[in-house]
Design a protein around this motif. Structure first.
Motif, mmCIF file in Angstrom:
data_model
loop_
_atom_site.group_PDB
_atom_site.id
_atom_site.type_symbol
_atom_site.label_atom_id
_atom_site.label_comp_id
_atom_site.label_asym_id
_atom_site.label_seq_id
_atom_site.Cartn_x
_atom_site.Cartn_y
_atom_site.Cartn_z
ATOM 1 N N THR A 18 9.099 26.852 43.136
ATOM 2 C CA THR A 18 9.623 28.231 43.448
ATOM 3 C C THR A 18 8.545 29.214 43.114
ATOM 4 N N LEU A 19 8.244 29.730 44.453
ATOM 5 C CA LEU A 19 7.166 30.931 44.345
ATOM 6 C C LEU A 19 7.825 32.253 43.750
ATOM 7 N N LEU A 20 7.441 32.674 42.564
ATOM 8 C CA LEU A 20 7.955 33.836 42.179
ATOM 9 C C LEU A 20 7.059 35.342 42.351
ATOM 10 N N ASP A 21 7.570 36.262 42.927
ATOM 11 C CA ASP A 21 7.129 37.405 43.020
ATOM 12 C C ASP A 21 7.237 38.480 41.954
ATOM 13 N N ALA A 22 6.312 38.975 41.396
ATOM 14 C CA ALA A 22 6.465 39.778 39.854
ATOM 15 C C ALA A 22 7.104 40.897 40.705
ATOM 16 N N PRO A 23 7.853 41.583 39.748
ATOM 17 C CA PRO A 23 8.479 42.817 39.948
ATOM 18 C C PRO A 23 7.194 43.961 40.138
ATOM 19 N N ALA A 24 7.552 45.191 40.546
ATOM 20 C CA ALA A 24 6.405 46.179 40.991
ATOM 21 C C ALA A 24 5.676 46.560 39.775
ATOM 22 N N GLU A 25 6.823 46.965 38.739
ATOM 23 C CA GLU A 25 6.047 47.186 37.343
ATOM 24 C C GLU A 25 5.424 46.221 36.502
ATOM 25 N N SER A 26 5.263 45.038 37.003
ATOM 26 C CA SER A 26 4.785 44.013 36.072
ATOM 27 C C SER A 26 3.580 43.294 36.775
ATOM 28 N N LEU A 27 2.630 42.731 35.665
ATOM 29 C CA LEU A 27 1.454 42.134 36.124
ATOM 30 C C LEU A 27 1.452 40.745 35.662
ATOM 31 N N VAL A 28 0.980 39.789 36.206
ATOM 32 C CA VAL A 28 0.892 38.545 35.789
ATOM 33 C C VAL A 28 -0.504 38.194 35.182
ATOM 34 N N LEU A 29 -0.544 37.649 33.918
ATOM 35 C CA LEU A 29 -1.820 37.413 33.329
ATOM 36 C C LEU A 29 -2.345 35.971 33.772
ATOM 37 N N SER A 30 -3.550 35.792 33.657
ATOM 38 C CA SER A 30 -4.172 34.330 33.984
ATOM 39 C C SER A 30 -5.505 33.979 33.574
ATOM 40 N N ASP A 31 -5.526 33.103 32.654
ATOM 41 C CA ASP A 31 -6.648 32.837 32.007
ATOM 42 C C ASP A 31 -6.778 31.086 32.030
ATOM 43 N N THR A 32 -5.783 30.364 31.277
ATOM 44 C CA THR A 32 -5.419 29.098 31.375
ATOM 45 C C THR A 32 -4.107 29.031 32.407
ATOM 46 N N PRO A 33 -4.430 28.317 33.488
ATOM 47 C CA PRO A 33 -3.579 28.431 34.427
ATOM 48 C C PRO A 33 -2.318 27.506 34.228
ATOM 49 N N MET A 34 -2.397 26.376 33.619
ATOM 50 C CA MET A 34 -1.250 25.621 33.179
ATOM 51 C C MET A 34 -1.284 24.859 32.170
ATOM 52 N N PRO A 35 -0.035 24.373 31.346
ATOM 53 C CA PRO A 35 -0.262 23.809 30.293
ATOM 54 C C PRO A 35 -0.843 22.248 30.549
ATOM 55 N N ASP A 36 -1.488 21.699 29.586
ATOM 56 C CA ASP A 36 -1.959 20.521 29.707
ATOM 57 C C ASP A 36 -1.096 19.218 29.157
ATOM 58 N N PHE A 37 0.010 19.684 28.724
ATOM 59 C CA PHE A 37 0.803 18.619 28.011
ATOM 60 C C PHE A 37 2.285 19.119 28.326
#
Length: 101
Positions: A18-37
């Motif tokens: 499912t693609l999830l659109d963040a609410p207008a007042e929220s930001l999605v952080l990203s550095d490590t994109p997905m778990p490795d386990f």
């Protein structure tokens, strides 16, 4: 070819996405994109500052693909994982430089 590609692909074929659109007042952080386990238990993959991909074990016999608004709890869970991962993972140009920091 990566040895893990086949097993990872097999797991992903059994999941709902499912693609999830963040609410207008929220930001999605990203550095490590997905778990490795334990990816078969589900994960949130940040795609941009406003969009995440949710992968969860399939609820039925075939995978489902959809899109909806993310809940504040989903944004918080994704951001928490990203923040916690920063405590363990550092990427830099040179190991010696990073060890001197």
């Amino acid at each position: 070819m990566l040895q893990g590609a086949g097993p990872i692909a097999a797991i992903l074929r059994t999941m709902d996405f499912t693609l999830l659109d963040a609410p207008a007042e929220s930001l999605v952080l990203s550095d490590t994109p997905m778990p490795d386990f334990e990816i078969a238990t589900g994960f949130l993959l940040p795609l941009s500052h406003r969009l995440m991909l949710s992968a969860q074990p399939a609820a039925g016999p075939s995978a489902i693909f959809g899109r909806r608004a993310a809940t504040p709890a989903e944004v918080e869970a994704s951001n928490r994982f990203q923040f916690d991962s920063l405590l363990d993972i550092v990427v830099g140009p040179d190991k010696d430089i990073l060890e001197r920091l």
